[in-house]
Design an enzyme around this catalytic site. Structure first.
Site, short mmCIF file in Angstrom:
data_model
loop_
_atom_site.label_atom_id
_atom_site.label_comp_id
_atom_site.label_asym_id
_atom_site.label_seq_id
_atom_site.Cartn_x
_atom_site.Cartn_y
_atom_site.Cartn_z
N HIS A 74 -14.86 0.72 -2.06
CA HIS A 74 -13.77 -0.08 -1.49
C HIS A 74 -12.87 0.73 -0.55
CE1 HIS A 74 -14.19 -3.22 -4.96
NE2 HIS A 74 -15.15 -3.28 -4.07
N TYR A 112 0.82 -1.22 0.00
CA TYR A 112 0.00 0.00 0.00
C TYR A 112 0.86 1.27 0.00
CZ TYR A 112 -4.35 -2.51 0.14
OH TYR A 112 -5.40 -3.30 -0.23
N GLN A 162 -14.90 1.93 -7.44
CA GLN A 162 -14.17 0.89 -6.70
C GLN A 162 -12.75 1.36 -6.40
OE1 GLN A 162 -15.10 -3.15 -8.77
NE2 GLN A 162 -15.64 -1.55 -10.21
N ASN A 163 -12.40 2.52 -6.93
CA ASN A 163 -11.03 3.01 -6.77
C ASN A 163 -10.82 3.62 -5.40
OD1 ASN A 163 -10.79 2.18 -9.36
ND2 ASN A 163 -10.79 4.22 -10.28
N THR A 208 -13.75 -1.18 -15.58
CA THR A 208 -13.75 -2.23 -14.55
C THR A 208 -13.90 -3.59 -15.22
OG1 THR A 208 -14.84 -3.14 -12.59
CG2 THR A 208 -16.24 -1.87 -14.09
N CYS A 231 -9.12 0.00 18.12
CA CYS A 231 -10.27 0.82 18.53
C CYS A 231 -11.19 1.15 17.35
CB CYS A 231 -9.81 2.11 19.22
SG CYS A 231 -9.06 3.32 18.12
P1 OAD Z 1 -9.28 -4.57 -12.75
O1 OAD Z 1 -7.80 -4.44 -12.75
O2 OAD Z 1 -9.87 -5.89 -12.44
O3 OAD Z 1 -9.84 -4.16 -14.18
C1 OAD Z 1 -9.42 -3.00 -14.84
C2 OAD Z 1 -10.29 -2.82 -16.06
O4 OAD Z 1 -9.93 -1.61 -16.67
C3 OAD Z 1 -10.14 -3.93 -17.10
O5 OAD Z 1 -11.43 -4.33 -17.53
C4 OAD Z 1 -9.36 -3.25 -18.23
O6 OAD Z 1 -9.71 -3.77 -19.51
C5 OAD Z 1 -9.83 -1.82 -18.07
N1 OAD Z 1 -8.91 -0.79 -18.57
C6 OAD Z 1 -7.56 -0.74 -18.45
N2 OAD Z 1 -7.08 0.41 -18.96
C7 OAD Z 1 -8.17 1.11 -19.39
C8 OAD Z 1 -8.34 2.41 -19.97
N3 OAD Z 1 -7.30 3.22 -20.25
N4 OAD Z 1 -9.59 2.81 -20.26
C9 OAD Z 1 -10.67 2.01 -19.99
N5 OAD Z 1 -10.56 0.79 -19.45
C10 OAD Z 1 -9.32 0.35 -19.13
O7 OAD Z 1 -9.84 -3.41 -11.80
P2 OAD Z 1 -11.27 -3.28 -11.11
O8 OAD Z 1 -12.35 -3.80 -11.98
O9 OAD Z 1 -11.38 -1.89 -10.62
O10 OAD Z 1 -10.59 -4.39 -4.97
O11 OAD Z 1 -11.08 -4.25 -9.89
C11 OAD Z 1 -12.09 -4.35 -8.94
C12 OAD Z 1 -11.50 -4.53 -7.58
O12 OAD Z 1 -10.60 -5.63 -7.58
C13 OAD Z 1 -10.63 -3.38 -7.10
O13 OAD Z 1 -11.37 -2.33 -6.53
C14 OAD Z 1 -9.78 -4.03 -6.08
C15 OAD Z 1 -9.37 -5.21 -6.91
O14 OAD Z 1 -8.80 -6.24 -6.29
C16 OAD Z 1 -10.07 -4.51 -3.76
O15 OAD Z 1 -8.92 -4.23 -3.50
C17 OAD Z 1 -11.06 -5.00 -2.76
#
Ligand code: OAD
Length: 272
Positions: free
Chosen positions: A127, A71, A109-110, A216, A138
């Site tokens: 998230h 992190y 989710q970011n 996503t 605490c």
């Molecule tokens: P992912 O890394 O799973 O997916 C990223 C998505 O963004 C993919 O579908 C890519 O095709 C797309 N992508 C990449 N570059 C792009 C761009 N320039 N323009 C548009 N799309 C693009 O990320 P998330 O779906 O956000 O959770 O993942 C969901 C959750 O899984 C996160 O919040 C995190 C992760 O583990 C936790 O940490 C709980």
């Protein structure tokens, strides 16, 4: 679904223009063009780990120093990042709809704050936030922008798999005034989302005219489930992604491309 044609874009914009309630769901892809790595696929590795190997209560129980190192690395990347045209287009859409009396909610989710930096206001961080910490003893949540998170982490966090990791002792970790260890205030795999966020997301989906799903992979629940829920409510859904996500088949439009290229074009409209 196949990529949406030019006439499909006009159809989407016409539907969006006449919408009273808009909800946007974003994922890591929206921040990719700001230099923050996504979680999955080739670019999603930190050393030999994927997010799910470190963003979990099990990883924390095993080695909290390693989790903080991961992190600390993401905080460094986030702190140097600037909002890109995708963040700005979403913020502009919100401002126009609010001005016109419409309802707009951004579910993200970011854990970075690039949407806020771009001007988004009605935002739900499903998230959590990388810029907050929570005491494991605490439970107090506090803002924290320290980089490194403690002096012991200075110079650590290289994503290079060849990097010789050191072990961090309990005394190296950040601590609360109560003496408890501080953890990132983010939702890990296997943990529940905050109920206030679930309620806000359900409200945003309920009666929504158009939902925009951006950057996503839509494989993590419950966030991805809000898209299918919206579909069941009759919402029109558009996806913007460089490739089809897991919810692509419930989308009415698919705009294939980078969010920073697509959104300024798609969202350059005024409410009807
Ligand atoms: P992912 O890394 O799973 O997916 C990223 C998505 O963004 C993919 O579908 C890519 O095709 C797309 N992508 C990449 N570059 C792009 C761009 N320039 N323009 C548009 N799309 C693009 O990320 P998330 O779906 O956000 O959770 O993942 C969901 C959750 O899984 C996160 O919040 C995190 C992760 O583990 C936790 O940490 C709980």
């Amino acid at each position: 679904m196949a990529m949406t044609s030019e006439s499909g874009r006009l159809d989407f914009q016409s539907k969006l223009r006449s919408s009273r309630k808009i909800t946007v769901l974003t994922g890591a892809g929206v921040s990719a063009e700001s230099g923050i790595a996504t979680f999955r696929r080739a670019g999603g590795f930190w050393r030999r780990y994927q997010a799910q190997d470190l963003a979990s209560p099990e990883a924390w129980a095993r080695d909290p120093g390693l989790v903080w190192e991961f992190y600390n690395h993401r905080r460094t990347a986030s702190c140097n990042a600037m909002p890109n045209p995708a963040h700005r287009a979403i913020a502009t859409l919100e401002a126009r709809w609010r001005k016109a009396g419409g309802t707009f909610t951004l579910l993200t989710q970011n854990i970075d704050d690039l949407h806020e930096q771009a001007g988004s206001q009605s935002i739900v961080h499903l998230h959590g936030s990388i810029w907050h910490v929570r005491c494991v003893a605490c439970g107090e949540v506090t803002p924290n922008r320290n980089i490194p998170i403690t002096p012991a982490f200075a110079g650590s966090g290289s994503p290079d798999p060849a990097f010789r990791a050191r072990h961090f002792a309990e005394t190296d970790l950040p601590h609360c005034a109560c003496g408890g260890v501080l953890r990132p205030h983010v939702v890990w795999f296997g943990e529940a989302l905050e109920s206030k966020h679930l309620i806000a997301a359900a409200d945003a989906v309920n009666g929504c005219d158009v939902m925009l799903v951006v950057g996503t992979s839509a494989v993590v629940h419950p966030a991805a489930g809000f898209v299918t829920l919206a579909k069941r409510h009759g919402t029109n859904i558009a996806e913007v992604n460089i490739e089809a996500s897991a919810v692509n088949d419930v989308c009415d439009w698919f705009f294939e491309g980078k969010a920073g290229d697509m959104l300024p074009l798609l969202l350059d409209i005024e409410p009807a």
